[in-house]
Design an enzyme around this catalytic site. Structure first.
Site, PDB file in Angstrom:
ATOM      1  N   HIS A  83       0.859  -1.185   0.000  1.00  0.00           N
ATOM      2  CA  HIS A  83       0.000   0.000   0.000  1.00  0.00           C
ATOM      3  C   HIS A  83       0.893   1.233   0.000  1.00  0.00           C
ATOM      4  O   HIS A  83       1.887   1.287   0.725  1.00  0.00           O
ATOM      5  CB  HIS A  83      -0.895   0.021   1.246  1.00  0.00           C
ATOM      6  N   ASP A 162     -15.126   2.284   8.085  1.00  0.00           N
ATOM      7  CA  ASP A 162     -14.135   3.248   7.611  1.00  0.00           C
ATOM      8  C   ASP A 162     -14.750   4.208   6.592  1.00  0.00           C
ATOM      9  O   ASP A 162     -14.441   5.398   6.582  1.00  0.00           O
ATOM     10  CB  ASP A 162     -12.923   2.556   6.989  1.00  0.00           C
ATOM     11  N   ARG A 169     -14.726  12.518   8.451  1.00  0.00           N
ATOM     12  CA  ARG A 169     -13.439  13.206   8.657  1.00  0.00           C
ATOM     13  C   ARG A 169     -13.178  14.211   7.549  1.00  0.00           C
ATOM     14  O   ARG A 169     -12.659  15.303   7.780  1.00  0.00           O
ATOM     15  CB  ARG A 169     -12.296  12.177   8.707  1.00  0.00           C
ATOM     16  N   SER A 184      -7.543   3.620   9.447  1.00  0.00           N
ATOM     17  CA  SER A 184      -8.318   3.605   8.208  1.00  0.00           C
ATOM     18  C   SER A 184      -7.623   2.725   7.159  1.00  0.00           C
ATOM     19  O   SER A 184      -8.225   1.821   6.566  1.00  0.00           O
ATOM     20  CB  SER A 184      -8.454   5.051   7.705  1.00  0.00           C
ATOM     21  N   LYS A 188      -8.594  -1.740   6.257  1.00  0.00           N
ATOM     22  CA  LYS A 188      -8.936  -2.244   4.919  1.00  0.00           C
ATOM     23  C   LYS A 188      -7.941  -3.314   4.465  1.00  0.00           C
ATOM     24  O   LYS A 188      -8.314  -4.328   3.894  1.00  0.00           O
ATOM     25  CB  LYS A 188      -8.990  -1.082   3.921  1.00  0.00           C
TER      26      LYS A 188
HETATM   27  N1  URA Z   1      -6.168   6.917   2.977  1.00  0.00           N
HETATM   28  C1  URA Z   1      -7.064   6.189   3.668  1.00  0.00           C
HETATM   29  O1  URA Z   1      -7.485   5.118   3.237  1.00  0.00           O
HETATM   30  N2  URA Z   1      -7.464   6.663   4.872  1.00  0.00           N
HETATM   31  C2  URA Z   1      -7.022   7.812   5.393  1.00  0.00           C
HETATM   32  O2  URA Z   1      -7.418   8.167   6.479  1.00  0.00           O
HETATM   33  C3  URA Z   1      -6.096   8.576   4.661  1.00  0.00           C
HETATM   34  C4  URA Z   1      -5.683   8.097   3.444  1.00  0.00           C
END
Ligand code: URA
Length: 425
Positions: A83, A162, A169, A184, A188
């Site tokens: 990621h 999320d 947010r 977050s 995932k």
């Molecule tokens: N990418 C995400 O998936 N979550 C965040 O909070 C910031 C960037």
């Protein structure tokens, strides 16, 4: 329990929230007993006061438990994913995912869409004629079994909490909090079922985390979360002061990624790709040489199979913008010592390559080609960039974003290595 008391606890930082309180909070938010404005107040308290390690573990656990956790245990290959926190011209996944698959791993890369000045991998691949991002769980498993790699849209079943929290947010000024970002991203990735994960945490002008210190802190937080949830995790901290490679924008980046898979990739793109690949292969327990996978054409063949599996034609010509023109003329003869990644990212976005809101569509063809990068010699008046757009009216806004983005000096200055640090065992 009541949410107002929990908000007071977090606002006053009087004690850590217990895991029972965090579990109650997520369940009451899901059932509608906690309202968005109450959750927003709590998020702001977290923004200011952070979360302890135990709170963050429980918080992330609740985000994972809010949806399904994929079980990839039936595969014969070891699973490993990557990621990136996002950078300008960051097409690394397009090269890395098939590369690592061609070395024997299964790479289940499930991603979201790009937002703001950094592009998303799905948007880039959608410039390949016929390619589709949506896969059902059975198709995902079949892709991993037969090709060894998929890059697909994360389905709505993964960490749905999320999605709601991120939307909140986004409109309440609470995105830039290390525990909230870490939970977050990691919820995932953990829910996706990968056994190992390598994170590319970018730092510098084009990165989400501009300062090195914050990038390292985010990297450490995410590595700890991954390990606590049974995912072998490492992070590379990499510099993002100039665009990665020479292409920025969806189809332009796919074209450069294919060149990279053919062994003709730019030095900086390959430096990051090989460093991530080596770490992924090590975590997956595979003894393979990523350079050989490129040189032999194995990685390119894996890319072609991956694209075909998702309906795309890897041999079809990529779309091209109707309008192009030079921009950012060099102010003097000399060496480029700075080409600001953020400015180039914003300019590409204004040309149509990125989106401001989730619902916006993106142009497949808009973007920027860097004709010169830091370390290159330029002559006065020569354009350093070539802008691509479907609509020439967009050029002026891109020029404006590029104001002050370039430094040319009489002497070359050394280009520092892109890999600034490694976190995790
Ligand atoms: N990418 C995400 O998936 N979550 C965040 O909070 C910031 C960037």
């Amino acid at each position: 329990m009541d949410v107002v008391s929990l908000i007071h606890v977090k606002r006053d930082n009087s004690r850590p929230l217990t895991s029972q309180e965090i579990a109650w909070l997520f369940s009451a938010y899901a059932s509608g007993d906690v309202a968005d404005e109450q959750m927003a107040a709590l998020l702001m308290a977290v923004y200011f006061n952070g979360l302890t390690g135990a709170e963050l573990r429980a918080w992330t656990g609740e985000m994972i438990a809010s949806g399904e956790r994929l079980d990839l245990g039936g595969l014969t290959r070891p699973t490993v994913d990557k990621h990136s926190t996002g950078g300008v011209g960051d097409k690394v996944s397009l090269v890395l995912v098939p590369l690592v698959a061609s070395c024997g791993a299964a790479v289940p890369q499930l991603s979201g869409r790009g937002l703001g000045h950094t592009g998303g991998t799905l948007d880039k691949l959608e410039s390949v004629p016929g390619w589709r991002a949506s896969l059902g769980n059975d198709e995902l498993a079949a892709g991993l079994r037969t090709v060894g790699a998929v890059i697909a849209a994360a389905g709505g079943g993964l960490a749905p909490a999320d999605r709601r929290l991120y939307a909140l947010r986004d409109v309440t000024g609470t995105v830039e909090s290390i525990p909230l970002i870490a939970s977050s991203i990691m919820s995932k990735k953990i829910a996706e079922g990968t056994g190992a994960l390598v994170l590319d945490v970018k730092t510098g002008s084009g990165a989400f985390m501009e300062s090195r210190e914050r990038a390292e802190s985010l990297a450490r937080t995410m590595v700890a979360l991954g390990e606590e949830h049974g995912v072998r995790t490492r992070a590379l901290v990499t510099r993002m002061d100039a665009p990665l490679g020479r292409a920025v924008g969806n189809a332009l980046e796919v074209e450069e990624a294919v060149l990279a898979l053919r062994g003709e990739g730019p030095r900086d793109l390959m430096e990051v790709t090989y460093a991530l690949a080596e770490n992924m292969l090590e975590l997956a327990g595979l003894d393979a040489d990523p350079r050989e996978a490129i040189a032999s054409g194995r990685a390119l063949r894996a890319y072609q199979r991956m694209i075909r599996f998702q309906g795309g034609d890897p041999d079809a010509p990529l779309p091209r913008a109707a309008h192009r023109r030079g921009a950012l003329p060099a102010p003097a003869d000399g060496w480029v010592t700075r080409l600001d990644a953020r400015a180039v990212g914003v300019a590409a976005w204004r040309l149509g390559a990125g989106r401001a809101r989730k619902e916006d569509s993106v142009s497949r063809t808009a973007g920027i080609r860097c004709l010169a990068k830091p370390g290159d010699y330029v002559r006065r008046g020569e354009p350093v960039l070539e802008l691509h757009a479907d609509d020439p009216a967009r050029f002026a806004a891109a020029d404006e974003a590029l104001d002050g983005a370039l430094t040319v000096a009489g002497e070359p200055s050394p280009v520092p290595p892109l890999i600034a640090g490694l976190i995790g065992g």
